[in-house]
Design a protein around this motif. Sequence first.
Motif: not given
Length: 165
Positions: A59-70
């Motif tokens: 996010t600091a670089l402007g990318y999206t956060s990743l969602e957690y995957s089980t």
Amino acid sequence: MKMNLKPVCRKARYTFLACFLLVLASCSKETIDTIEIPKAENDAALEQALLGIVNDHRTALGYTSLEYSTVAYEYANLHNDYMIAKGGISHDNFSARASNIASEVNAEFVAENVAKDYTSAAEAFQGWLESSSHKKTMEGEFTHTAVSVKKDANGTFYYTQLFFR
């Protein structure tokens, strides 16, 4: 009247120098190198900390956060078990892991980072950040991730982070 200014100038110079050093020492630029991140007390805490650091970096670089995957977590755990049994890090059987993840969640692209011997999430992240291929993966166009951290019988930590989109 004649005043000896040398002792006064010397005192002023030392006072100025001391103040300058104090101000210089109090100014800091916080980076991942200088931020003190406490060591996690267990594997799950390390996993959460590393996920947070990777997402903060993105996010600091402007990318999206990743969602957690089980699903990714399940395969990351299995790969850590494999590496611990083998006694070293590897990307062995990655194609099978990637195919299984792709078929279960309809992913079009899968990647992974592995590491060993780091005792904190910050250290593992820094190791990945200093490697161009691992950094590229962390900053890649992915939507989901999971990281598994496990300790072997000798107390050595193993890390597997899987990414997909």
